[in-house]
Design a protein around this motif. Structure first.
Motif, short mmCIF file in Angstrom:
data_model
loop_
_atom_site.label_atom_id
_atom_site.label_comp_id
_atom_site.label_asym_id
_atom_site.label_seq_id
_atom_site.Cartn_x
_atom_site.Cartn_y
_atom_site.Cartn_z
N ARG A 1 98.21 50.04 -107.68
CA ARG A 1 98.90 50.25 -106.41
C ARG A 1 98.10 49.69 -105.25
N ALA A 2 96.76 49.89 -105.33
CA ALA A 2 95.90 49.39 -104.26
C ALA A 2 96.05 47.88 -104.13
N ARG A 3 96.14 47.21 -105.29
CA ARG A 3 96.24 45.75 -105.26
C ARG A 3 97.60 45.29 -104.74
N ALA A 4 98.64 46.00 -105.15
CA ALA A 4 99.97 45.62 -104.67
C ALA A 4 100.01 45.75 -103.15
N ASP A 5 99.41 46.82 -102.66
CA ASP A 5 99.36 47.06 -101.22
C ASP A 5 98.57 45.94 -100.54
N ALA A 6 97.45 45.56 -101.17
CA ALA A 6 96.61 44.52 -100.59
C ALA A 6 97.37 43.20 -100.52
N GLU A 7 98.17 42.92 -101.57
CA GLU A 7 98.97 41.69 -101.55
C GLU A 7 99.84 41.62 -100.30
N ALA A 8 100.43 42.77 -99.95
CA ALA A 8 101.31 42.80 -98.79
C ALA A 8 100.55 42.42 -97.53
N PHE A 9 99.31 42.91 -97.44
CA PHE A 9 98.55 42.59 -96.24
C PHE A 9 98.07 41.14 -96.24
N LEU A 10 97.82 40.61 -97.43
CA LEU A 10 97.48 39.18 -97.50
C LEU A 10 98.67 38.34 -97.04
N ASP A 11 99.88 38.78 -97.43
CA ASP A 11 101.07 38.08 -96.95
C ASP A 11 101.12 38.11 -95.43
N LEU A 12 100.82 39.27 -94.89
CA LEU A 12 100.91 39.46 -93.44
C LEU A 12 100.02 38.45 -92.71
N VAL A 13 98.83 38.21 -93.25
CA VAL A 13 97.93 37.26 -92.58
C VAL A 13 98.09 35.86 -93.15
N GLN A 14 99.21 35.63 -93.83
CA GLN A 14 99.56 34.32 -94.39
C GLN A 14 98.48 33.79 -95.32
N MET A 15 97.97 34.68 -96.14
CA MET A 15 96.97 34.27 -97.14
C MET A 15 97.49 34.58 -98.54
N GLU A 16 98.82 34.61 -98.68
CA GLU A 16 99.38 34.97 -99.98
C GLU A 16 98.89 34.00 -101.05
N GLY A 17 98.65 34.55 -102.24
CA GLY A 17 98.26 33.68 -103.36
C GLY A 17 96.78 33.39 -103.44
N THR A 18 96.01 33.93 -102.50
CA THR A 18 94.56 33.65 -102.55
C THR A 18 93.79 34.81 -103.16
N GLY A 19 94.52 35.86 -103.58
CA GLY A 19 93.87 37.10 -104.01
C GLY A 19 92.81 36.94 -105.07
N LYS A 20 93.02 36.01 -106.00
CA LYS A 20 92.09 35.89 -107.11
C LYS A 20 90.86 35.06 -106.74
N ARG A 21 90.91 34.45 -105.56
CA ARG A 21 89.83 33.52 -105.20
C ARG A 21 88.54 34.27 -104.91
N VAL A 22 87.44 33.54 -105.06
CA VAL A 22 86.14 34.08 -104.69
C VAL A 22 85.98 33.91 -103.19
N VAL A 23 85.38 34.88 -102.56
CA VAL A 23 85.29 34.89 -101.10
C VAL A 23 84.66 33.60 -100.58
N SER A 24 83.61 33.13 -101.26
CA SER A 24 82.88 31.97 -100.72
C SER A 24 83.69 30.68 -100.83
N ASP A 25 84.84 30.71 -101.54
CA ASP A 25 85.67 29.52 -101.62
C ASP A 25 86.52 29.33 -100.37
N LEU A 26 86.61 30.38 -99.54
CA LEU A 26 87.50 30.31 -98.38
C LEU A 26 86.76 29.72 -97.18
N SER A 27 87.54 29.11 -96.29
CA SER A 27 86.95 28.61 -95.05
C SER A 27 86.72 29.78 -94.10
N GLY A 28 85.99 29.51 -93.02
CA GLY A 28 85.67 30.57 -92.07
C GLY A 28 86.91 31.25 -91.51
N GLY A 29 87.91 30.45 -91.15
CA GLY A 29 89.12 31.03 -90.58
C GLY A 29 89.87 31.86 -91.60
#
Lengths: 364, 300, 198
Positions: A112-140
């Motif tokens: 449930r926690a992950r499903a909820d988190a997905e929704a918030f990733l959608d909100l910040v337009q980062m959908e689909g990045t959930g499995k990524r490692v943090v250091s793979d993302l840009s600063g923004g």
């Protein structure tokens, strides 16, 4: 019942620092409002935010949330989330688990926690990045995930400590847009620290100007520009025009003559300095009606120009569009429209001309 | 919405360092390390090969070389018991060292006077040689040691030194290695753990939650690495077990040393066999640790 | 102890032979097994070296220790390492004693020089100094009957010890030492049956 956030007489000094970081700082935030705290570096902005969050303990004063004094409430129980200048995503968790952190801590089942988190990733337009490692993302991207993580904790108060200052300008405006969406959907009370006036104006409905730990003014964004409470606020907000004189019966008398002040306000009698935003001075050619002035300097500001003039011994600044071909020494006429005028108490010592660019980073 | 376009354009991951440049730098780095690596390889590989050959009967002091596993089977039962005992001692002391070291690191992170005190104590105990530590532990913990006298418990004092449970040995290793583990973990936590802790607190994590979900995972790689070093050290060193342990059963390094120093010179291959077993188990421990590290996202 | 359980040292061949070992060692090991309840920690473990046994004695953990150098006891008792009540136990059957000896390797390139050094070490002055408990405390290897009058005087000047009886008492009924080959065999048998037998 949401009553908002109430800061009462907060004072905080740090060992080894002669100037208090906060001094008798009081501020009331309506629930769901967004207030930007503006001030130069070292003015106590971050201390204010940390004190509200409970990361610093004030020497005096109290923080009230919905009427409840938070003095004895530990940071983790205050229902506040904070986003710092750096994203500070947990490096040992992937993007999704970072956002799901608050839920995991509360003991929400993982799925449930992950499903909820997905929704918030959608909100910040980062959908689909959930499995990524943090250091793979840009600063923004990291900063957007950090905001999603803060929001997923469903805070009543969202504290933002210069969250966008490390991002490049276009990304920053995208983040402002994002913040507007967040306010629309979740409506948390937001207290944001920034040193960028334009950012403050873009995202906040209220501004609080702070200097040396003291609150100088708390008002709407519009008022902050048009009705500064003091010369200091006017200067901190980037105002450069200061015309010393005297107020009698709602009229300001100075070397520039008599100027009627806006009638919707009770102006105190006596010596006062008139201020007007440089964007509001109307610049006309020398054959037009208005006060005569001579151009003493021109500085390019992208599409606009900052024109320095002298009129009757007073230095004035005006922003002009690039169209009229002006040169130093040209004679011009200026008009100071009544609705744009304001006075602040007392005469000012004359600022030494020429003015440097009113850039906050320079002030810092 | 133009903002969205900007965002999608930004979603692509940043390109990694240009491949050509990276390879060149890597080769250069390798070349710089070559002299040291060669020297170490010569000593380690050469030494190991010699010991292995000796243990297999290929380098007898007298007589003809003959390939045989006799040295391994000569003390078969004792060898197995030794492996078990050494694993147990090293394992118990490593677990203790990790627990105490992690706790010490957390106290050091507090930065207050007690943190500084713990840090100073840890730093001071690092240069103390194990043999001095073992002698000290002996004077402190023996049946007629300082503690037994202080507590006036001469008759009731438990068999800490030379006892059935090897407590004094485990204690000495745990003490020395916990200082090491503590400093290594504190070193990795020092840089950013305060920020992460504050972030976690503001996301609703209490002390235990922060410990479990932030500090522990952040320290895990350092804990595994320093714990493995501590384990392999305790597994392979003889002096503490020799001074504070009992003569039977023997941990592997004590057994190897006794056989090597034996009046019977023909026992040398047996000593070499014990040493080979010790080295193989240590290597296995290092491989297990590396496999664990690979599973941790933080380690990449 | 092997002499004792075997009925005297005369019954044990000094040179090692496996038959004698197989014949004599069971009685010894049985005796050691029977002793266990009276030993330190009921014989569940043993000190690893004579140094460790000495330390146990010094710490009051055991009632007796063994030494090849009884003359050192005077100093150890005087400086308080050993309790003041320390006594030397001489057995009716006698004790094993040995003397340090000097040897010159057959491959030595400097035999004459080595012999000179050996002669100095064996001189009356050196031996008397060595025997002084304040300096080393090891008994001399010289036959007192063969000493010169000056040499005899040197030895007579040595202080008498309140702890250690005279050499004639100690060396009474002295038993000879077994050949070195006995050591690993006895050691291994003890290790397997007594130590590991726990």
């Amino acid at each position: 019942m949401r009553q908002g956030l109430d800061l009462q007489g907060l004072s905080k000094s740090f060992k080894g620092s002669p100037v208090p970081a906060l001094e008798e700082f009081s501020l009331s935030l309506a629930p769901g409002s967004c207030t930007a705290v503006l001030g130069p570096s070292g003015s106590g902005k971050s201390t204010l935010l940390r004190t509200v969050a409970g990361l610093e303990i004030p020497d005096r004063g109290s923080v009230l949330l919905d009427g409840q004094d938070l003095a004895a409430v530990r940071p983790e129980r205050r229902g506040m989330a904070m986003v710092f200048q750096r994203p500070l995503l947990f490096p040992h968790l992937n993007v999704l688990d970072n956002v799901a952190f608050a839920a995991t801590i509360r003991g929400v089942p993982r799925r449930r926690a992950r499903a909820d988190a997905e929704a918030f990733l959608d909100l910040v337009q980062m959908e689909g990045t959930g499995k990524r490692v943090v250091s793979d993302l840009s600063g923004g991207q990291q900063q957007r995930v950090a905001i999603a993580r803060g929001l997923a904790a469903r805070p009543e108060v969202l504290l933002l400590d210069e969250p966008f200052s490390a991002l490049d300008p276009e990304l920053r405006s995208a983040m402002h847009e994002l913040l507007a969406q967040v306010r629309e959907k979740l409506n948390p009370t937001i207290l944001m620290v920034t040193h960028d006036r334009d950012e403050a104006a873009a995202v906040a409905d209220h501004l609080a100007v702070i200097s040396e730990g003291k609150l100088l003014q708390h008002s709407t964004v519009q008022e902050m520009y048009t009705r500064p409470a003091s010369l200091q606020v006017s200067r901190l907000m980037g105002g450069t025009n200061e015309i010393p004189g005297t107020v009698r019966d709602g009229v300001h008398y100075s070397a520039l003559g008599a100027h009627a002040l806006p009638g919707n306000h009770q102006w105190p009698e006596g010596p006062a300095t008139m201020v007007i935003r440089q964007e509001r001075i109307i610049l006309l050619d020398e054959h037009s009606p208005g006060l005569p002035a001579v151009v003493t300097g021109i500085r390019n500001r992208g599409p606009r120009k900052l024109v320095t003039m002298e009129a009757a011994g007073v230095n004035l600044h005006a922003e002009a569009t690039a169209s009229p071909a002006l040169a130093t020494g040209d004679a011009v006429r200026i008009q100071l429209p009544t609705p744009e005028l304001a006075v602040v108490g007392g005469t000012s010592e004359h600022r030494s001309a020429p003015l440097t660019s009113p850039d906050w980073k320079v002030l810092a | 919405m133009p903002a969205a376009e900007v965002l999608t354009a930004r979603t692509r991951p940043r390109p990694r360092t240009a491949a050509g440049h990276g390879t060149k730098a890597r080769v250069q780095g390798l070349l710089l390390a070559v002299p040291a690596v060669l020297l170490v390889a010569f000593v380690v590989v050469g030494g190991s090969a010699m010991v292995a050959a000796q243990s297999l009967g290929l380098m007898p002091l007298v007589g003809r070389p003959e390939l045989s596993t006799a040295a391994y089977t000569a003390h078969g039962g004792d060898l197995l018991v030794g492996v078990g005992l050494s694993l147990a001692i090293a394992g118990a002391s490593t677990v203790l060292a990790c627990l105490i070291g992690f706790a010490a690191a957390l106290i050091m992170m507090q930065g207050r006077w007690c943190g500084k005190l713990v840090a100073a104590m840890s730093s001071l105990s690092i240069p103390v040689p194990h043999i001095v530590g073992a002698a000290t532990a002996g004077l402190l913990l023996a049946d007629s040691g300082l503690l037994a006298r202080v507590f006036g418990a001469a008759e009731r004092w438990p068999d800490v030194v030379g006892g059935q449970w090897w407590l004094a040995v485990i204690f000495e290793y745990a003490w020395k290695e916990s200082a090491f583990v503590g400093l290594v973990v504190a070193g990795t936590l020092a840089t950013r753990s305060v920020d992460y802790e504050e972030t976690a607190a503001l996301l609703g994590a209490g002390r235990l939650g922060r410990l479990r979900h932030v500090l522990l995972p952040l320290s895990l790689p350092a804990l595994i690495i320093s714990g493995t070093i501590a384990f392999i050290y305790s597994f392979g060193s003889y002096e503490v077990a020799w001074l504070l342990g009992r003569p039977y059963p023997e941990p592997l390094p004590v057994m190897a040393l006794r056989l090597y120093n034996s009046v019977t010179l023909t026992a040398r291959p047996e000593a070499a066999a014990v040493a080979v077993v010790t080295a193989v188990v240590s290597l296995g421990a290092a491989l297990v640790a590396l496999a664990c590290l690979r599973k941790i996202p933080l380690w990449r | 102890m092997l002499y004792s359980v075997s009925g005297g040292y005369a019954k044990v061949p000094l040179a090692f032979d496996q038959d004698a070992f197989d014949r004599l060692s069971p009685a010894l090991l049985n005796e050691l097994e029977d002793l266990k309840p009276s030993l330190w920690r009921q014989g569940s473990t043993y000190p690893k070296s004579s140094g460790e046994l000495d330390a146990l004695y010094a710490g009051g953990q055991v009632d007796s220790t063994m030494t090849y150098g009884p003359a050192t006891l005077t100093k150890l008792v005087a400086d308080g390492t050993y309790p003041a009540t320390t006594k030397v136990l001489t057995l009716d059957e006698g004790t094993v004693g040995n003397a340090s000896f000097l040897a010159i390797p057959s491959t030595s390139g400097q035999r004459s020089g080595a012999m000179v050094v050996a002669n100095i070490a064996l001189s009356e002055e050196q031996q008397a100094t060595k025997a002084d408990p304040r300096i080393w405390g090891q008994f001399p290897v010289l036959d007192s009957d063969a000493l010169s009058p000056e040499g005899r005087a040197l030895f007579e000047q040595l202080p008498t010890s309140p702890v250690v009886p005279g050499y004639e008492v100690l060396s009474k009924n002295a038993n000879p030492e077994l050949a070195a080959e006995w050591v690993p065999a006895l050691d291994e048998a003890w290790r397997r049956q007594i130590l590991a037998g726990g």
